[in-house]
Design an enzyme around this catalytic site. Structure first.
Site, mmCIF file in Angstrom:
data_model
loop_
_atom_site.group_PDB
_atom_site.id
_atom_site.type_symbol
_atom_site.label_atom_id
_atom_site.label_comp_id
_atom_site.label_asym_id
_atom_site.label_seq_id
_atom_site.Cartn_x
_atom_site.Cartn_y
_atom_site.Cartn_z
ATOM 1 N N GLY A 96 45.069 -40.893 -7.811
ATOM 2 C CA GLY A 96 45.562 -40.222 -6.604
ATOM 3 C C GLY A 96 46.947 -40.679 -6.214
ATOM 4 O O GLY A 96 47.833 -39.856 -5.919
ATOM 5 N N TYR B 247 26.172 -40.066 -11.595
ATOM 6 C CA TYR B 247 27.616 -39.805 -11.636
ATOM 7 C C TYR B 247 27.921 -38.570 -12.479
ATOM 8 O O TYR B 247 28.696 -37.693 -12.076
ATOM 9 C CB TYR B 247 28.337 -41.025 -12.201
ATOM 10 C CG TYR B 247 29.833 -40.877 -12.308
ATOM 11 C CD1 TYR B 247 30.632 -40.844 -11.174
ATOM 12 C CD2 TYR B 247 30.460 -40.792 -13.551
ATOM 13 C CE1 TYR B 247 32.014 -40.716 -11.273
ATOM 14 C CE2 TYR B 247 31.834 -40.676 -13.663
ATOM 15 C CZ TYR B 247 32.601 -40.633 -12.518
ATOM 16 O OH TYR B 247 33.966 -40.506 -12.614
#
Length: 245
Positions: free
Chosen positions: A18, A145
């Site tokens: 990010g 996940y």
């Protein structure tokens, strides 16, 4: 300056992929808004990014935070739903708390963040989801996940069908093993993390983990007009790991 005069929002933009993507977006001319759960960490990241960055405290797994986002943003050209992390355990050891935690952040958070911000997206804009190559093969201890990331991969296709008439492209980036602080959130000890790295690296075609900026460059491409005819596509950036054995 492929993103000149564009405004982008990146969830989970304080570290790893990010933060690297925010850096590259700004380098390409965009103004970037990043989100993060911790105000101190968020402010540090914004200061590091410079004058073309701003931050909003937002927990990607908290609906109250997500629903407040539209009131803090005027309009968007790019949305990168990146926030997330993995936790791993054998089937017998998975708890309902772990299940809900991952699905709240990785699935519910992604869906409702996009839903909340979609009305602010400009025609010609781009939405990018962060998925994972773990969905392409069976991996031990990654059942929850992998399932959550598989749901996100499905969003790429289904959201694309609805966003076409809005002139908004929807794609995904699917990273392989990448150097990131996200390992610290897996629940593994430092020794266990190092053990995983040492066991995995010999199996990778280039014998190294990917760099966050290498993933960021792929996201910048998907966000730019260079990818103007890419839609409903998942771009795998794993150094060939999921294909070359």
């Amino acid at each position: 300056m492929k993103l000149q005069n564009k405004t982008a929002l990146i969830t989970g933009g304080t570290s790893g992929i990010g933060l690297a993507t925010a850096q590259d977006f700004i380098k390409e001319g965009a103004k970037v808004i990043i989100t993060g759960r911790d105000e101190t960490t968020l402010n540090e990241a914004v200061q590091q990014l410079g004058e073309n960055a701003s931050g909003i405290v937002c927990d990607a797994g908290n609906m109250q935070d997500i629903l407040a986002l539209p009131g803090k943003i005027t309009s968007l050209d790019i949305l990168f739903c990146n926030a997330g992390y993995g936790k791993f355990a054998p089937i017998e050891a998975v708890t309902t708390q772990q299940f809900d935690e991952l699905f709240d952040v990785l699935v519910k958070g992604v869906f409702f963040t996009t839903q909340a911000l979609l009305p602010l997206m400009k025609e010609g804009g781009a939405i990018i989801f962060n998925t994972s190559v773990v969905t392409l093969y069976g991996s031990p201890y990654a059942s929850i996940y992998s399932a959550a990331k598989s749901a996100v991969a499905s969003f790429i296709k289904t959201f694309a069908t609805e966003c076409t008439t809005r002139g908004i492209r929807v794609n995904g980036v699917s990273p392989g093993y990448t150097e990131s602080k996200g390992f610290e959130k897996t629940g593994l000890s430092a020794e266990q993390i190092e053990g995983v790295k040492q066991s995995v690296i010999p199996t990778l075609p280039f014998k190294r983990f990917g760099k966050a900026m290498e993933i960021a460059k792929a996201v910048s491409f998907l966000a730019s007009d260079d990818a103007s005819y890419l839609h409903a596509t998942e771009l795998v950036v794993d150094g060939g790991y999921s294909t070359i054995k």
